[in-house]
Design a protein around this motif. Structure first.
Motif, PDB file in Angstrom:
ATOM      1  N   GLN A 106       0.868  -1.191   0.000  1.00 35.58           N
ATOM      2  CA  GLN A 106       0.000   0.000   0.000  1.00 35.58           C
ATOM      3  C   GLN A 106       0.897   1.232   0.000  1.00 35.58           C
ATOM      4  OE1 GLN A 106      -3.950  -0.936   2.457  1.00 35.58           O
ATOM      5  NE2 GLN A 106      -2.158  -0.997   3.756  1.00 35.58           N
ATOM      6  N   LYS A 108      -0.412   4.288   0.564  1.00 33.97           N
ATOM      7  CA  LYS A 108      -0.956   5.208   1.585  1.00 33.97           C
ATOM      8  C   LYS A 108      -1.718   4.417   2.631  1.00 33.97           C
ATOM      9  CE  LYS A 108      -1.200   9.403  -1.082  1.00 33.97           C
ATOM     10  NZ  LYS A 108      -1.900   9.947  -2.236  1.00 33.97           N
ATOM     11  N   ARG A 115      -3.073   7.865  11.659  1.00 34.92           N
ATOM     12  CA  ARG A 115      -1.658   7.516  11.469  1.00 34.92           C
ATOM     13  C   ARG A 115      -1.480   6.797  10.133  1.00 34.92           C
ATOM     14  NH1 ARG A 115      -1.657   5.484  17.223  1.00 34.92           N
ATOM     15  NH2 ARG A 115      -2.762   3.868  16.106  1.00 34.92           N
ATOM     16  N   PHE A 125      -2.048  -7.209   3.947  1.00 39.14           N
ATOM     17  CA  PHE A 125      -2.874  -6.004   4.051  1.00 39.14           C
ATOM     18  C   PHE A 125      -4.207  -6.274   3.360  1.00 39.14           C
ATOM     19  CE2 PHE A 125       1.594  -5.011   3.139  1.00 39.14           C
ATOM     20  CZ  PHE A 125       1.979  -4.616   4.412  1.00 39.14           C
ATOM     21  N   ILE A 198      -7.277  -4.903   7.984  1.00 38.26           N
ATOM     22  CA  ILE A 198      -6.296  -5.566   8.853  1.00 38.26           C
ATOM     23  C   ILE A 198      -4.911  -5.481   8.228  1.00 38.26           C
ATOM     24  CG2 ILE A 198      -5.616  -7.784   9.878  1.00 38.26           C
ATOM     25  CD1 ILE A 198      -8.521  -8.432  10.253  1.00 38.26           C
TER      26      ILE A 198
HETATM   27  C1  BTN Z   1      -3.941   0.529  13.483  1.00 40.26           C
HETATM   28  O1  BTN Z   1      -3.650   1.734  13.506  1.00 40.26           O
HETATM   29  O2  BTN Z   1      -3.538  -0.232  14.352  1.00 40.26           O
HETATM   30  C2  BTN Z   1      -4.788  -0.023  12.367  1.00 40.26           C
HETATM   31  C3  BTN Z   1      -3.967  -0.410  11.158  1.00 40.26           C
HETATM   32  C4  BTN Z   1      -4.788  -0.980  10.022  1.00 40.26           C
HETATM   33  C5  BTN Z   1      -3.952  -1.222   8.786  1.00 40.26           C
HETATM   34  C6  BTN Z   1      -4.718  -1.925   7.713  1.00 40.26           C
HETATM   35  S1  BTN Z   1      -3.693  -2.519   6.407  1.00 40.26           S
HETATM   36  C7  BTN Z   1      -5.087  -2.910   5.460  1.00 40.26           C
HETATM   37  C8  BTN Z   1      -6.059  -1.776   5.626  1.00 40.26           C
HETATM   38  N1  BTN Z   1      -5.726  -0.709   4.702  1.00 40.26           N
HETATM   39  C9  BTN Z   1      -5.301   0.378   5.337  1.00 40.26           C
HETATM   40  O3  BTN Z   1      -4.943   1.430   4.771  1.00 40.26           O
HETATM   41  N2  BTN Z   1      -5.347   0.205   6.653  1.00 40.26           N
HETATM   42  C10 BTN Z   1      -5.805  -1.114   7.007  1.00 40.26           C
END
Ligand code: BTN
Length: 306
Positions: A106, A108, A115, A125, A198
């Motif tokens: 990814q 972004k 964050r 991902f 996730i």
């Molecule tokens: C966290 O801050 O703990 C949550 C993180 C989540 C990351 C996943 S990766 C797949 C999906 N796409 C993203 O951009 N974010 C989530």
């Protein structure tokens, strides 16, 4: 067709002639050859000689046809901005329950509380679009359920002591193995869809960017299969969602948690709260005992174990 060719080659585990494949699959030998060429370009190691074809190695890429029974609902991208973006567009467009968007990388990747999420090669991902027939207030239980099911899947598959940190981080040895991000659209009394994103550190090296993170490969000292993790998690989570009860989630979360009975600091976008984590309530809110003796329940925020 790719799935069928791979299945035939896997079953044979030796050289299979083009003629046998073409008869078995009901396509021409030229067509078999074209599919094999395509698979080779996707990093499948298939030896091709005058005697036929032999599959030597498959890449650990969660291509739709590699996840049993789910090919038609998996959207795989070698690279996307964020699987959340693609899943949101699909969900608004009416995609079916349990549609999955998975990416190799990814550019972004997003985490909670605005964050970024490190999304380098080797990690897993993905976003699952679900359409549970429940009121929006129960959404936070699904959040906990996803964390419980991911932790349980990892504990079953590997010898790692996986725990959940409130609300839905997955830890091992106090370091972050996975994070979960939720997006939901709802009407007044019913969830329209919920996208569960996730990010799991599998064979990547997150520590270079985030010192408190760790991957399964770093813990075990060897690479593991992202395809198998994805498949097993989806099976477990889908079985739960089909049962149509979330009654057991809170107890399951409590049994796996690393947060309760510890001193914690909760940081939200507007404040910091410190106290002892005493319990979670029936909606997944964290009940804190503050230093002044009062209790306070927080429903979102970043939790730091002190
Ligand atoms: C966290 O801050 O703990 C949550 C993180 C989540 C990351 C996943 S990766 C797949 C999906 N796409 C993203 O951009 N974010 C989530």
């Amino acid at each position: 067709m790719k799935q069928q060719i791979l299945e035939s080659l896997r079953n044979a585990s030796t050289v299979v002639s083009g003629e046998a494949l073409s008869a078995e699959l009901g396509i021409s030998r030229v067509s078999v050859w074209k599919h094999v060429r395509k698979l080779q370009s996707l990093d499948y190691d298939i030896i091709s000689t005058s005697k036929g074809y032999q599959l030597v190695r498959s890449p650990d890429v969660p291509f739709p046809w590699e996840i049993p029974g789910r090919a038609s609902k998996i959207h795989y991208y070698p690279e996307v901005t964020s699987t959340m973006d693609v899943a949101m567009a699909l969900a608004r467009d009416g995609c079916p329950d349990f549609t999955i968007v998975v990416a190799g990388r990814q550019t972004k990747g997003r985490g909670r509380l605005q964050r970024t999420w490190q999304s380098g090669e080797g990690g897993l991902f993905f976003t699952v679009v679900i359409r549970p027939d429940i009121p929006p207030a129960l959404g936070s239980k699904i959040n906990l359920a996803a964390a419980v099911d991911l932790a349980t899947t990892l504990r079953r598959m590997f010898t790692i002591d996986v725990k959940v940190k409130w609300p839905n981080d997955i830890l091992t040895q106090e370091r972050k193995l996975a994070g979960i991000l939720l997006q939901m659209e709802a009407e007044a009394d019913r969830i329209t869809f919920m996208n569960i994103g996730i990010g799991l550190n599998v064979n990547n090296h997150p520590v270079a960017e985030v010192p408190s993170a760790v991957s399964i490969k770093e813990i075990l000292g060897q690479a593991v299969s992202r395809k198998k993790i994805l498949s097993e998690f989806l099976d477990q989570f889908e079985t739960r969602m089909k049962r149509k009860t979330l009654n057991d989630v809170i107890d399951q979360w409590k049994r796996l948690n690393a947060t309760l009975h510890r001193r914690v600091k909760i940081i939200t976008t507007s404040e910091q709260i410190e106290g002892m984590a005493e319990d979670i309530d029936n909606s997944g809110g964290l009940i804190l005992r503050l230093d002044n003796g009062r209790t306070r329940t927080v429903i979102f925020g970043d939790c730091f174990h002190q």
